[in-house]
Every structure is written in structure tokens, then in C-alpha cells.
Design an enzyme around this catalytic site. Structure first.
Site, short mmCIF file in Angstrom:
data_model
loop_
_atom_site.label_atom_id
_atom_site.label_comp_id
_atom_site.label_asym_id
_atom_site.label_seq_id
_atom_site.Cartn_x
_atom_site.Cartn_y
_atom_site.Cartn_z
N GLU A 16 -9.38 1.47 1.71
CA GLU A 16 -10.59 0.71 1.40
C GLU A 16 -11.72 1.52 0.76
O GLU A 16 -12.49 0.98 -0.03
CB GLU A 16 -11.08 0.03 2.69
N THR A 19 0.81 -1.21 0.00
CA THR A 19 0.00 0.00 0.00
C THR A 19 0.84 1.27 0.00
O THR A 19 0.40 2.30 -0.47
CB THR A 19 -0.88 0.02 1.26
#
Ligand SMILES: Cc1cc2nc3c(=O)[nH]c(=O)nc-3n(C[C@H](O)[C@H](O)[C@H](O)COP(=O)(O)OP(=O)(O)OC[C@H]3O[C@@H](n4cnc5c(N)ncnc54)[C@H](O)[C@@H]3O)c2cc1C
Ligand code: SF4
Lengths: 338, 746
Positions: free
Chosen positions: B707, B471
Site C-alpha cells: 500500500e 500481489t
């Protein structure tokens, strides 16, 4: 994966001798299908005969004006070969509709013919499958069969042949050159693959001791009016739900000659000469195409999950013939369907 | 060596390239299955081929006869492991239930359950021998289809207090919409296979390289399972090739690898095959029922959201799925209820935006259907029901710029040119559809600690047990450390994902950015304090009379905030104080705030083009406008959202774990047949970060973006498909046969 012996064939005669002498042996070319099946313990060859270095890699013009394509020409090389691009663009297009660049680099012309079905049960040794284990039953008949056959299936097996290239080759009247212990012979492409009947474990009419050496395409390549259209669940890198190879010869808007074959619908690349005959002499327009589609699909039978394929096949046939008639073949890089 | 950076630069908030990018593209980055110090033995797993029953007989004799096979471990000869559920519970385990214990006993609880581990001198030998293990089962009836257990599902989530009477209000509503939506089981399919290398070191501490989103979670779990002390097991996971939630809980391969290493007193590597990864957790198939009642003006009177999701027979996994519907929009009456159906499958687990990706898909599809029924623009409808407070808790938000998401997203997309009529827009043979949806996720933050070691040459090592699952955690921590220590980013080294490092939560829930970065800042301020203390001891110190609040670290110097000329270089301070290094460790601290709700939001706009006769769908454009507080890195942040949009397109059009419920077995357990989007499926994706300053959520204003990017995407695509074709497909994925078969009669 089960241990196996490995040997390299030095020439075609050597390859044939080796395969005849070792029951349970298999040829390996690009390995893109065979190795996957070996990892899943579906194929369990005792010996691999590596034919990947045999000098069967040329594309040559024949005396009768056709082309002879070596069995080991990689799919990618064939698709981009100048003679194929120019004279047999239908073949180039069908190849480029299949797999991925990396797979096409590895996959061979001969191997593409002999690749096996993608039926999920065939790959899963925990489930019955007549093709993998004759007599064990067909799990797909009452199972997941959305991708399965609508033509020529039997109660023993409803699998499809997954190749794209073969759909173009059967449409173009190719022949398969093979060599066995008793020398060479040719098999018309339409007779190379079999319907499942009650022997679905036998995919082709290639003898167990025979090797494919070449594919020959006749002079007529239909380079002006052709198209290969593949319908699938994502826009690339997926097997066909339906694919159509269409080629036409036109004169003043009238069809002189037609070729029509389907992929993803049967145990073999499905060519229908009756449908082709019905197109001859007819105007190149939607009504003619629809009539040919109806004729081709006259015996189509759905499975529980794939009824949509029959109607989709008809629409795809009409669209592909329209693209061919207009001289605007389906692009395999821009996925928009015109 | 000069340590002074001539141009003071701020890294936070810029498009800084990944600090680990070079290691990754050159192959220098090592993953769990890459470690090898010689002498490795290799494992191969044997899986069950039935969904439920018991092992009547397991015969390993043939496998053991293969030269090179060291051992075959089964439930019959496994070493002792803990026998309480508590010991097998990891941080992320569901509260209810009994975690799965590989090779524990003869019970078969799901298909593809590990039932034996073959260990051999070579991987190929292990794999071959695994094919020789013979198993006889006593089969029992099983169910893997959620529809068959829908009526027996167990309630796991409902509101503490009822808001009005949703059923009554629905019945009385002027305009009503009610429908069921379905999301099939999905698997994460990270690129990296699950793998563990357990290094045996002559009985010393076991070093375990594992693919995981939380090294300390795995370490604590292994200590529980194998009854070890914390210092006896160390877990390391420097790089992770994607996980999407699959690596939150320890997976069975880590247990088997460690079990083998302890039993055989040898280093063992175990890498699962792609097929075997379908025997792990998954996003649960979920049936969602939405009922919306509205007035003609588009204000909502009633929201009811009921869902049934899949879990195993032995654990109750669920995430907030239905609560979003009652939270997001203003409605005097709302009711939600989430139930789980226990099936003969592994326990479901977190997958990117668990709960929201599914629940909000259903809500936002239903809102679109309501907009159609009201003949109202879907953006306008959402504006009419817009809420400035969390509707469940009745709390104001720390910040909520969803309105701006709608506005900026719609403007970038050109939404005002939309003709609301389905099938009204065309491009040649293609029907064109424009759809939109809202997204919502949580802004969480967890305790985390960071250690900083600053050396006199102006370098800093920043350590934390957090994982970077691809990420960008390495990068944002380096940016924040560089800024808070006043050093160039090249002088910062980040150490992550080693269980011996300062405490961090698992990398999930989008909470790592806020958690880790606040720990960096907190620790950096300890370093600064120490430097100030030393600086004051210097003779004629220009900072002699300054207080802590008045100094900052910038450009390699400790300087006064107000008088920039008053400053001393870090190296001078440390040299003067005869300090080689300053080492500080500190845990972040977040003020407790029960008076605010904390959420991220998004508005997603999608364009599809669908061949009218053939049903072939292309998602030609997506605009995703995200309001997620402060974005620390525009480059990795944009990549996060873009990747999530791709995931959302996959959810809408491609992803489905296909079960043969007759066998209770997954049939497409490989990535040739389990489809995710390929390049050809992805076209233009535009990411907009809406300005959302937030002084309340935490000092740095960070909300996390891992998310939110996937939430709403599937609904936006589904709504666009409806707009293009007039066909409402309510069961994902939207494949061409569904679009063709359900076409309205013309
Ligand atoms: C993920 C994936 C996606 C794919 N997608 C597509 C697709 O969309 N469309 C498509 O058409 N194909 C697709 N393929 C299949 C691919 O085209 C075939 O695997 C390939 O053509 C096989 O060629 P090969 O040389 O690798 O064969 P191998 O794997 O080497 O061999 C396959 C079989 O052919 C036999 N064989 C090989 N050469 C000869 C010969 N000269 N004589 C006799 N027998 C021979 C071998 O013994 C073996 O049984 C896909 C494959 C994969 C793995
Ligand atoms: S369709 Fe053919 S390949 Fe598939 S399970 Fe049945 S027999 Fe096997």
C-alpha cells in the site's frame, strides 16, 4: 439482453429485403456499439441481420479521382490503408484518435456513422431520456452534462455524436451511399446526421429500411496541410471533449481553401462553412484562426457543467489550424501536442 | 531422484519470477467464475433503481414464465437466514452498525441494491428474465452528496489526549495555511468481476469458489448467515484477478449464490456485471480540511486536520485518515478529527491504503502550499519538520529511513535543478512542473499458520489459507520456504486460499508478507528440529553432538552452521528414519512490542507537462523512493509499487465515481466512462527501495509494500500541476477544465 432472432444477409438486396420485412430488426456489423446497448436493454431489436460478411470491404478509386470506401471496411484497416494514409491522412488520423486498437479492429465504417451517443442517461434505463424513450424527458439538462453539446442542442436533447472519423469525413465533403427498397441514393455527409430538435430519438436521415453501402470521398484530400486534434480526459481511449479536424490549401502563406469541423460539441459532427469562408484569402496566422473560431462558436451555448468547452474549442481550433498550416499534424501515437 | 541442488542459492531478496506466472498466462489458473463440474445453474441479479424507500410490490410472474428459469428469489420467498447483526458481521465489518443483508426485506437502502436473483439453466436466460421482473417502489427522500451532510457528520476518530492547543497556535503562527481538499468516491474496478460458484454436493459440505481476499472470513460469515457448522461450508479462491480491498468483506454475490444453491439444491454460479460492481463498496468521498501554522524557519507550530467521509446509513465505515497528519511531522500542537456522513449509498470500504491515500494527499498538498508561503523548498520544509518519533504516541520507530527516501529520490529525480517559481519551467508549448510528497503507511503483522509437508525426495508442500490477490504471495512464500528448507524453489509447492488450510488473516493492510513468511520460517524450523532428531539417531551421525541452534538446512542437507563439512542429506535422514514425510504446522509468533512505532515511508517525485493553452496534462516522470524494511522480491516488489504509482496517477487525474445526486445514482458505472490511466497516460516510473534494515519490527525485518506505493502520489502530481501552472486544484481529479478555468489572470 432480450432474446432476438439472428439471420445473415447474403447480399445487399437481401439485407434490404430482410430489414424492410421485419420491423424491429437491426443490422449488426462489428457489434461494438449495438451489443453494448443490447446488454443494457437500451436497444431491443427483435431480429439481428448480420451484414458483417457482405462484400463491402474494398477501398476503390472512383472515376472522378476520389475514393469509395465499403461500409464494412474495418476502422483499423481503413486507417492503415495506403491510399488513405497517403491521400486522406486526416481520415486516418481521426480514426486512430478513437477507441482502442481492439475496437477499431471490429468496428466498421458504416457502423461508425450510426453509433449512438455516449450520454450516460441514454445508457441507463432507470433514468428518463428523450432519445431512448421519446417524451420521457432529458435527464442531462439538469444533471451531469460536462460532456454535452454547446452547439445546435435543443431543450429535448443536449447529447453529442461521439465519432472521430465522422468529423474528418464531414470536413472532406464525403457522401454516404445508401440502398433501400427503392434502390440507391446518396446523402451528403453534412446532411447525414441530424440535430435533435424535438425528435432526438432519430439520429440520422438514413431511412429505416436503408443500408449504408459505401462512403465516398472526393478527390481533394488536403494531404499536405491538415490536422486532427482530440482533447479528452485521458490521453487515449476516451471520447472527445472537443475534437477538431482542420484542412487547408495554402499559397504563399495565404489560405486558398479551408475545412473546419468539430467533434464532441453537437448532436452531429459540426462543420461550419461560414467559418471556412472567413478563412479563405486570409493569411495563415493566429489572428485569422481566432476570427474563424469566433465565427464558428458564435451561437455556442453552455450547459451548467460544460462552459469550459466554448473557450477550449476556440483554443483547440486555433491550435489545430496552426498545426495544419505548419504541415505538422497532430501525432496520434505521441500524445504531446505541438 | 536427486534432490540435491548443487549451487546453494538464496531466493529471498532477489528478483525471482512469479511461481504462478505460467499458470496465469496460459489460462491454467482458475478463478472463482471458472469452476464447473457440470450441472450448473446461473444467477442474474435484479437491482434497485431508487436510492431509498421500500418495495411496494415485486412481480416475478413474467420472469418465471420464461422457459429455462428455475426460480426467482426475492425477500418474499428467500430461505431463512440469520436475523442478528452479529451473525452477519464478518472480520472486516465496521464495529458500529448493521451489515447489509441482501434480499432480507423490502427496504431499499441504496441504488443498485440487489432485490431479486433469477436462477436459470443458462446465463442468457437468467439475464433476460431479470429484465422482466417488475417492481413498484414507495420512494423516500434521499441524500447522496457528502457536502449536504457535512454539518451532521458523526465523529469517529480523534486523539485520546490533546497535544497542545492547535487552534491557538495556528492563530498566533507567523505563517499560516488553511484549505479544504476533496477526494471523490472511487471504485476499485479490479479486472476480475466479482463471482461465486457454489457447488452443491448432494447435501454434503458446500464448496464455494469465491472471489475474495480472505477465504476463512467468507467461510465464517457464510456459517453465520446460513447457520451452518464450519465443516458444512468450504471456501476456495486460488487466484484473484485484483481486488484492491474490494474483496476484504464478503460481497453480496456470495450470499446470493449460496442461498440459491441451498434452496435449489443445485450448483449455482453468479457473476456480477461490471455495472453491478458499482453497487458494492468504494473509497469514500472525503472532504479534508487542513490548517498548518509555522514559523518562518519552517518548523511547524500547529497542525489541524479535520475530515468528513462517506458511509452508509446502516454501517459506520472509516479508516485512519486524519491521524497521519499529527503523526508524521514534529509540531507541539496538533489536533485531528475524522467524521463520517451517513448517506443513502452502500457502505464504503477499504481501497488500497484506505485513509492514508486520502488523508496524506490532503496533508502533503497543504505542506506544499505552506512551502510556497514560506518560499522554502518543499523537501527542505519536510526536513525541518522531520520527526524521529511517532508524534501521536511519542514512540521511536523500529526503523524510519524517510530522510534517505528524500535524498535518494531527489537525487534520482534531479530535484536540485528545480526552479521554485511556478510557471518558470517550460518545454516548448508545455509548462513543466515538479512536485513531491511524502508517504506513510503501517507495518502490521497478524497471526498466521503454515503447514509444511516435506517428503523424502526433497519436495515440500507449504499450505496456508492466505490469498494471493495478484500481489505475489505465492512467490514470496516459495522463496522463503526454499531458503528456510534449503531446497531449490522448483521443489516447493504452495497451496493457498482454501478455508480448510491453516489459519490466515485476510490479505490486506500490507500485513501478509510479514505474517505468512514468519509462519513459513517458524514451521520450517519445526521441520529442521525433526530432521535433527532423526539425524542424531543415525549411526556415526556427523551431527550427533550438535544442538538445534547450530544447524541449518542448505542445499538439500542439514548441516552445521560452523563446520560446513558436517552434514547429512535430507533424503538420507528420512530414509534412515524410515520416514516418508514430515508434517509440521505452526503459527507465527511476534514478540509484543509496545515501545516502538512501526511504519513504512516513501518520498514521491513527479514531473508533469501541461499544454499551456489546452490544459492537457501528462505525467512524464515519477520517482518513488520507498523505505519498507526488507524487500523479499525485487521484481514483484517493484511491480507492486509501480502499480500503486499508476493508481496514484489515476487518483490525481482520472478516477471519479460520478453521481447524479438528483437520482442518487452513479452515472459512469462502466470502465469506458470511469477512467483509470491507460498506457498512454503512463510514462517513466522509477522505483527505489531505500535500504532499511530493521531488526526490531520482526525477525525477518519485513514491513510490507502493498500500500505504501500509492500514498503521496496524488499529492506529488497535484503539487507538480501547481508548480507548472500556478493553479492549485484542491478537488480531485485534476481535469483540464479545472486547470484552465482557474488559471491566474495574466
Ligand atoms: C469503449 C468504447 C470506446 C470507444 N471510443 C470511441 C472513440 O473514442 N471514438 C469513436 O469515434 N468511436 C469510439 N467508439 C465507438 C466505435 O467507433 C463504434 O462502436 C463503432 O464504430 C461502431 O461500428 P460497428 O461496426 O461495431 O457498429 P455496430 O455496433 O455493429 O452497429 C452500430 C449501429 O450501426 C448500424 N449499422 C452498422 N452498419 C450499418 C450499415 N452498413 N448500414 C446501416 N446501419 C448500419 C447498426 O444497426 C447499429 O445500429 C468506442 C466504442 C467503445 C465500446
Ligand atoms: S441529452 Fe439526449 S441522450 Fe442525454 S438524457 Fe437528454 S435526451 Fe437523453
Amino acid at each position: 439482453m432480450i432474446p432476438f432472432q439472428y439471420t445473415r444477409a447474403n447480399n445487399v438486396a437481401d439485407a434490404v429485403r430482410l430489414i424492410a420485412a421485419n420491423s424491429g430488426a437491426k443490422f449488426i456489423a462489428g457489434g461494438t456499439n449495438l451489443l453494448d446497448l443490447m446488454k443494457d436493454n437500451v436497444e431491443r431489436p427483435t431480429k439481428l441481420i448480420d451484414i458483417s460478411r457482405l462484400p463491402l470491404t474494398s477501398v476503390e478509386e472512383t472515376a472522378s479521382g476520389g475514393l469509395r470506401i465499403g461500409a464494412l471496411v474495418p476502422n483499423a484497416d481503413l486507417a492503415w490503408h495506403p491510399l488513405i494514409e497517403k491521400r486522406y491522412p486526416l481520415v486516418a488520423s481521426a480514426i486512430l484518435a478513437g477507441a482502442s486498437q481492439q475496437l477499431r479492429n471490429m468496428a466498421s465504417t458504416g457502423g461508425n456513422l450510426v453509433q449512438r451517443t455516449r450520454c450516460a442517461y441514454f445508457y441507463d434505463t432507470a433514468t428518463p431520456c428523450n432519445k431512448r424513450q421519446p417524451g420521457s424527458g432529458c435527464s442531462a439538462v439538469n444533471g451531469i452534462n460536462r460532456g454535452h453539446a454547446i452547439l445546435g442542442a435543443s431543450t429535448s436533447c443536449i447529447a453529442t455524436h461521439p465519432s472521430d472519423m465522422c468529423v474528418a469525413l464531414v470536413a472532406l465533403d464525403a457522401t454516404v451511399h445508401v440502398t433501400g427498397p427503392n434502390g440507391g441514393r446518396t446523402i451528403p455527409f453534412a446532411d447525414f446526421h441530424r440535430l435533435p430538435g424535438d425528435t432526438p430519438h432519430i439520429d440520422t436521415n438514413l431511412g429505416p429500411d436503408e443500408i449504408i453501402t459505401a462512403i465516398e470521398v472526393p478527390a481533394k484530400g488536403f494531404a499536405t496541410n491538415y490536422s486532427y486534434l482530440k482533447i479528452r480526459d485521458r490521453l487515449s481511449y476516451a471520447f472527445a471533449l472537443i475534437s477538431v479536424a482542420a484542412a487547408l490549401e495554402l499559397k504563399d502563406g495565404t489560405i486558398q481553401e479551408a475545412r473546419l469541423a468539430l467533434g464532441g460539441v453537437a448532436h452531429k459532427p459540426w462543420r461550419d462553412v461560414a467559418a471556412e469562408a472567413a478563412l479563405r484569402g486570409r493569411p495563415a496566422e493566429e489572428a485569422s484562426f481566432a476570427a474563424a473560431a469566433d465565427l464558428l462558436l458564435r451561437d455556442a451555448r453552455p450547459q451548467a457543467q460544460n462552459g469550459f468547452k466554448i473557450d477550449l474549442a476556440k483554443r483547440a481550433i486555433i491550435r489545430t489550424l496552426t498545426q495544419a498550416a505548419r504541415g505538422t499534424p497532430q501525432s496520434q501515437s505521441n500524445k504531446t501536442i505541438q | 531422484m536427486s534432490m540435491v541442488n548443487n549451487t546453494a542459492k538464496t531466493y529471498t531478496g532477489t528478483a525471482t519470477s512469479r511461481v504462478d506466472g505460467r499458470a496465469k498466462v496460459t489460462g491454467a489458473a482458475k478463478y472463482a467464475g471458472d469452476f464447473n463440474e457440470g450441472g450448473l445453474a446461473y444467477g442474474a441479479v435484479v437491482e434497485s433503481t431508487i436510492a431509498r424507500g421500500r418495495i411496494a410490490r415485486i412481480d416475478t410472474s413474467q420472469a418465471l414464465r420464461v422457459p429455462g428459469v428455475i426460480d426467482v428469489i426475492t425477500h418474499e420467498n428467500r430461505p431463512r437466514v440469520a436475523d442478528t447483526d452479529q451473525a452477519w458481521k464478518d472480520d472486516v465489518a465496521p464495529e458500529e452498525g448493521s451489515p447489509f443483508r441482501p434480499l432480507y426485506d423490502d427496504m431499499i437502502k441504496f441504488n443498485q441494491q440487489p432485490i431479486a436473483l433469477v436462477v436459470a439453466e443458462e446465463w442468457e436466460i437468467a439475464r433476460y428474465a431479470a429484465s422482466l421482473v417488475r417492481v413498484d417502489y414507495e420512494k423516500q427522500p434521499f441524500v447522496t452528496d457528502v457536502y449536504r451532510k457535512r454539518d451532521d457528520a458523526i465523529v469517529v476518530e480523534k486523539p485520546d489526549k490533546l497535544r497542545g492547543d492547535a487552534a491557538k497556535a495556528f492563530a498566533a503562527a507567523e505563517v499560516r495555511h488553511q484549505a479544504d481538499y476533496f477526494i471523490p468516491t472511487e471504485h476499485h474496478n479490479p479486472m476480475e468481476l466479482f463471482a461465486t460458484t457454489a457447488m452443491w454436493d448432494g447435501g454434503g459440505p458446500l464448496t464455494v469458489y469465491d472471489k475474495t481476499q480472505g477465504v476463512q472470513n467468507v467461510q465464517q460469515y457464510l456459517c453465520g448467515v446460513f447457520e451452518k457448522k464450519p465443516e458444512e461450508i468450504r471456501v476456495i479462491s486460488p487466484y484473484v484477478g485484483g481486488a484492491f480491498g474490494a474483496g476484504l468483506r464478503p460481497q453480496y454475490q456470495v450470499v446470493l449464490a449460496v442461498m440459491a444453491a441451498l434452496k435449489l439444491q443445485r450448483s449455482v454460479r453468479l457473476v456480477l456485471t461490471r455495472q453491478q460492481m458499482y453497487g458494492l463498496g468504494y473509497r469514500p468521498a472525503t472532504i479534508e480540511r487542513l490548517a498548518l501554522g509555522a514559523r518562518r524557519d519552517g518548523t511547524l507550530d500547529a497542525i489541524t486536520h479535520e475530515a468528513v467521509g462517506v458511509t452508509s446509513q446502516f454501517e459506520e465505515f472509516s479508516r485512519n485518515d486524519t491521524g497521519w497528519s499529527a503523526l508524521l511531522y514534529t509540531s507541539p500542537n496538533a489536533r485531528y478529527e475524522h467524521r463520517v456522513a451517513p448517506l443513502d449509498v452502500p457502505t464504503s470500504c477499504d481501497m488500497r491504503a484506505p485513509g492514508a491515500a486520502t488523508g496524506v494527499y490532503a496533508l502533503e498538498s497543504a505542506m506544499d502550499e505552506l512551502a510556497v508561503a514560506l518560499k522554502m523548498d518543499p523537501v527542505e520544509l519536510r526536513m525541518r519538520c522531520y520527526s524521529d518519533r511517532d508524534q501521536n504516541e511519542d514512540l521511536p520507530y523500529t526503523s524510519k529511513c524517510l530522510r534517505e527516501c528524500y535524498r535518494e529520490g531527489a537525487a534520482a529525480f534531479g530535484w536540485d535543478k528545480r526552479n521554485a517559481e511556478p510557471r518558470s519551467m517550460r518545454d516548448g508549448r508545455n509548462l513543466v512542473g515538479w512536485g513531491m510528497a511524502s508517504g506513510v503507511w503501517e507495518a502490521l503483522q497478524m497471526p498466521a499458520a503454515v503447514r509444511i509437508v516435506m517428503t523424502a525426495n526433497g519436495h515440500a508442500e507449504v499450505s496456508c489459507a492466505a490469498s494471493d490477490i495478484g500481489t505475489g504471495t505465492y512467490t514470496i512464500m516459495a522463496q522463503v520456504a526454499a531458503d528456510s528448507l534449503g531446497l531449490p524453489i522448483e521443489n516447493i509447492t504452495i497451496h493457498l486460499a482454501d478455508s480448510t488450510l491453516p489459519r490466515a488473516p485476510v490479505e490486506g493492510g500490507s500485513w501478509m508478507a510479514a505474517s505468512a513468511c514468519h509462519a513459513v520460517v517458524a514451521t520450517a524450523s519445526e521441520v529442521r528440529k525433526e530432521l535433527l532428531r532423526l539425524a542424531k539417531l543415525m549411526k556415526a551421525s556427523p551431527l550427533a553432538d550438535t544442538v538445534e541452534e547450530d544447524v541449518t538446512l542448505s542445499d538439500g542437507k542439514l548441516v552445521s552452521r560452523t563446520q560446513a563439512e558436517r552434514g547429512v542429506s535430507i533424503s538420507d535422514i528420512m530414509r534412515h528414519g524410515a520416514m516418508e514425510r514430515i508434517e509440521k504446522e505452526k503459527t507465527n509468533e511476534f514478540a509484543e512490542d509496545k515501545a516502538h512505532a512501526r511504519n513504512t515511508h516513501s518520498a514521491v517525485f513527479a514531473e508533469v507537462k501541461i499544454d499551456e493553452e489546452l490544459g492537457v496534462i501528462r505525467v512524464t516522470r515519477v520517482v518513488s523512493a520507498v523505505a519498507a524494511g526488507r524487500v523479499l522480491n525485487l521484481k514483484t516488489g517493484r511491480s507492486q509499487v509501480m502499480g500503486a504509482v499508476v493508481g496514484g496517477i489515476g487518483m490525481a487525474l482520472h478516477e471519479e465515481t460520478v453521481y447524479d445526486h438528483g437520482f442518487g445514482r452513479i452515472v459512469n458505472h462502466n470502465i469506458a466512462e470511469y477512467h483509470v490511466p491507460v498506457n498512454a497516460d503512463i510514462h517513466d516510473i522509477q522505483v527505489i527501495f531505500v535500504d532499511e534494515p530493521d531488526a526490531l519490527v520482526n525477525p525477518l525485518g519485513i514491513k510490507g509494500i502493498g500500500e505504501i506505493g500509492i500514498v503521496g502520489v496524488a499529492a506529488a502530481v497535484a503539487n507538480a500541476v501547481y508548480h507548472a501552472t500556478g493553479v492549485r486544484v484542491r478537488d480531485l481529479p485534476i481535469t483540464l477544465d479545472k486547470v484552465l478555468a482557474r488559471r491566474p489572470a495574466t
